[in-house]
Design an enzyme around this catalytic site. Structure first.
Site, PDB file in Angstrom:
ATOM      1  N   TYR A   1       0.856  -1.194   0.000  1.00 12.16           N
ATOM      2  CA  TYR A   1       0.000   0.000   0.000  1.00 12.16           C
ATOM      3  C   TYR A   1       0.884   1.232   0.000  1.00 12.16           C
ATOM      4  O   TYR A   1       2.047   1.198   0.391  1.00 12.16           O
ATOM      5  CB  TYR A   1      -0.939   0.009   1.202  1.00 12.16           C
ATOM      6  CG  TYR A   1      -0.276   0.263   2.543  1.00 12.16           C
ATOM      7  CD1 TYR A   1      -0.263   1.545   3.098  1.00 12.16           C
ATOM      8  CD2 TYR A   1       0.328  -0.766   3.259  1.00 12.16           C
ATOM      9  CE1 TYR A   1       0.339   1.783   4.332  1.00 12.16           C
ATOM     10  CE2 TYR A   1       0.928  -0.541   4.486  1.00 12.16           C
ATOM     11  CZ  TYR A   1       0.925   0.745   5.016  1.00 12.16           C
ATOM     12  OH  TYR A   1       1.517   0.986   6.230  1.00 12.16           O
ATOM     13  N   CYS A   2       0.315   2.340  -0.499  1.00 13.81           N
ATOM     14  CA  CYS A   2       1.021   3.621  -0.466  1.00 13.81           C
ATOM     15  C   CYS A   2       0.195   4.588   0.356  1.00 13.81           C
ATOM     16  O   CYS A   2      -0.515   4.165   1.266  1.00 13.81           O
ATOM     17  CB  CYS A   2       1.281   4.132  -1.885  1.00 13.81           C
ATOM     18  SG  CYS A   2      -0.201   4.344  -2.874  1.00 13.81           S
ATOM     19  N   ALA A   3       0.241   5.862   0.055  1.00 10.41           N
ATOM     20  CA  ALA A   3      -0.421   6.867   0.895  1.00 10.41           C
ATOM     21  C   ALA A   3      -1.927   6.710   0.917  1.00 10.41           C
ATOM     22  O   ALA A   3      -2.577   6.978   1.921  1.00 10.41           O
ATOM     23  CB  ALA A   3      -0.054   8.269   0.415  1.00 10.41           C
TER      24      ALA A   3
END
Length: 661
Positions: A27-29
């Site tokens: 996952y990212c932001a």
């Protein structure tokens, strides 16, 4: 009872094909990033049916991104706890054993991986960069109010401000260590060895050798010293070198002792290689790119200020903007200011203007899913400077969005160019970080120009194509009708069961005069298939819809194109004037009643202009259908041909028999 987050996480995992279909999850932001064994198992429509899911984007042949907003980490943590997932989800390899990339797809796989490598190197660091950028903003605000000069030497600043500078400098000074770790992990090398290599060049011992630019003798060889704090290209290149060194060492060293000797020889080889060769080369690469952009800026800051925001809408979806972020940091480290961040803000605020316009339209249409998506995107953007919820939740889903976005980018860029906006600290573009730019008024004016241009274009010209809008409005229409039907059923249930057997046929007369058309011949698939209800259609010869019997108005659409009645007999009747006439936005229709009104047989309900309908390119054929036919024993159209006048019976509805209580 499962929490909302857990329920949504289980829903997401189920609709991407289950744990057995997940080869890799990170996952990212704002996004969950799945690599799947079989992408065809993903049900995008069901995924997006959960209000917490802001958007779904398929990438390549195996990738799926699920946009969740700022709470994405909570959903990730719940998903990896599900049976079959486990904490290894982020590290597991795809079933094929090949590297899979979920970013831009080009002709050559190494191009794909190059951009994916850059993107996945910076994404994990994003949280720390965001936090540091807001600390910078606080210090810049203190400078703006005259409390303390932001760029004053540390020995001239009070201890409190020195400490606050240390809070944000910790992220940027040690950025090479973070980049070394994430880059090594992305490549499959040991992330802690990847972090240790640039860390060696930031130690007091290394710094004690001399100042940047000095040449010293190490191992009998000349070494040019550089300041590696805040650098990103040296650790990136060092991580690539580490990958190949580890790969070679693992072929040579027996597996029984690899844990000891692979990191030993890796450090022994890579730290000198970085200090002597790779580090200076990386700094040269960064300086070269920065110098090229600086040359363009030197030739015409105005032109660069327009080019940057016009490019970003195409770079960000592909993950190609990360190298520019690295150059921004490089510029501040070498020049003391950056000329990319200011114009970049025009793209961000044009993007946030689009989603704000979408929110306004969604509120007006009572489009709950899009209102939630656009509100989340707007808040994440304006307050956090994060564009992904807007980009993946709205911009990449609808046809007309870029036609609304790019004019805002252009006009905002023009304003930025006029004022020659510069940034003196690396921050994310939001309302909170405006003071970090110079001049502040010029930057704020550029953001406002970009934001309101795109927002107003959306408000006045919509963000969807004709088909997209018709589909959305039809869905809203159906949801409102279903909600009204459910409310009516709740009221009926509360009033108690029927008093005795009821089986008499209910005759329904036509609400408008004209020629009968079988429902199957209506030029709309939903009506023709009976999905909306059972009944018949009328090709009208008049201009008014009348109430066929006594009852109440269940649904009265403001556009006047359709009206739903709850007759006293219990039959719920929908009269839809024309096909796709919702797109006319009420033009040519006059609604004569309101929701909740009591009506009597023969009372006018809606007046319409057939000529206006046909001039707009739509069919005037009007379906007249019983929407609660499933609650009845039978619904039969009495005739399939011929003309009918007001009062003629067109439908027989037979209630289900209920026993006397």
């Amino acid at each position: 009872m499962a929490s909302t987050t857990t329920s949504t996480s289980q829903h997401i995992l189920r609709e991407v094909g289950g744990a057995e279909n997940v080869a890799n999850l990170t996952y990212c932001a704002t996004r969950l990033r799945f690599q799947l064994r079989d992408q065809s198992k993903v049900d995008v429509e069901k995924l997006e049916s959960d209000p917490a899911v802001l958007g779904v984007v398929k990438q390549g042949t195996t990738g799926v991104q699920v946009v969740m907003g700022g709470g994405v980490a909570d959903f990730y943590n719940d998903i990896v706890k599900e049976p079959g997932m486990g904490d290894s989800a982020a590290d597991s390899a795809p079933a094929s054993g090949k590297k899979e990339y979920d970013g831009v797809r080009g002709k050559y796989s190494y191009v794909d991986f190059a951009f994916e490598f850059l993107s996945d190197t910076f994404r994990p660091i994003l949280w720390a960069l965001l936090g540091a950028s807001l600390i910078i903003t606080l210090l810049v605000l203190a400078d703006t109010f005259g409390w303390q000069e932001f760029r004053a030497p540390m020995d001239e600043q009070p201890d409190t401000y020195v400490f606050m500078h240390a809070m944000w400098r910790s992220v940027f000074y040690f950025l090479p260590i973070m980049v070394g770790a994430t880059a090594a992990r992305k490549l499959g090398a040991n992330e802690w060895v990847g972090a240790a290599i640039p860390a060696a060049l930031l130690t007091p011992e290394f710094l004690a050798l001399g100042s940047a630019g000095d040449t010293v003798t190490v191992f009998g060889l000349p070494m040019v010293l550089n300041d590696y704090s805040g650098q990103v290209f040296p650790p990136l290149i060092a991580a690539i070198g580490l990958f190949w060194v580890e790969k070679l060492l693992k072929k040579i060293i027996p597996s029984a002792v690899q844990m000891v000797f692979v990191p030993f020889f890796s450090l022994l080889i890579m730290i000198p290689a970085t200090a002597f060769l790779l580090g200076p080369f990386g700094i040269g690469v960064g300086n070269g790119i920065a110098s090229l952009l600086e040359a363009v800026n030197g030739f015409s800051p105005f032109i660069l200020a327009i080019i940057i925001p016009m490019l970003y809408p195409f770079l960000v979806p592909l993950g190609l903007h990360w190298p520019l972020n690295a150059i921004m940091i490089q510029n501040i480290a070498t020049l003391g200011y950056d000329f990319i961040q200011g114009p970049m803000g025009a793209w961000n605020f044009a993007c946030f203007g689009v989603v704000t316009g979408v929110m306004i339209i969604s509120i007006r249409e009572k489009n709950v899913p899009m209102r939630q998506v656009s509100l989340g995107g707007m808040l994440a953007g304006l307050l956090g400077g994060i564009s992904e919820p807007s980009l993946y939740g709205v911009l990449l889903r609808f046809k007309k969005t870029y036609a609304r976005l790019l004019p805002g980018c252009f006009i905002g860029g023009v304003v930025m160019g006029i004022f020659d906006v510069k940034a003196y600290a690396f921050v994310f573009t939001s309302l909170l970080t405006i003071p970090a730019m110079d001049p502040i008024p010029g930057y704020a004016l550029g953001l406002a120009a970009a934001f309101f241009t795109s927002m107003l274009l959306v408000v006045f010209f919509d963000y969807r194509g004709k088909d997209e809008k018709a589909e959305a409005l039809a869905r809203i229409e159906a949801e409102q009708a279903a909600a009204s039907e459910a409310e009516e059923e709740r009221i009926d249930a509360a009033s108690g069961p029927a008093a005795g057997p009821v089986a008499d046929t209910i005759a329904i007369s036509t609400p408008l005069a004209g020629r009968v058309v079988p429902l199957a011949e209506v030029p709309d698939e939903a009506f023709a298939a009976g999905a909306v209800g059972k009944g018949i259609a009328i090709d009208p010869s008049g201009d008014t819809v009348f109430a066929p019997a006594e009852g109440s108005v269940m649904v009265a659409f403001p556009t006047g194109h359709a009206i739903g009645l709850k007759l006293d007999s219990g039959v719920q009747l929908l009269v839809h004037i024309g096909i796709d006439t919702v797109n006319m936005q009420g033009e040519g229709f006059e609604l004569l009643v309101a929701k909740g009104d009591r009506v009597t047989a023969g009372q006018p309900l809606v007046r319409f202009d057939r000529a206006a309908i046909e001039a707009a390119g739509y069919s005037a054929i009007t379906p007249v259908v019983v929407t609660n036919h499933r609650k009845l024993a039978d619904v039969v159209a009495l005739t399939a041909t011929g003309d009918v006048a007001i009062g003629d019976q067109i439908i027989d509805a037979t209630p289900k028999v209920t026993e006397k209580v």
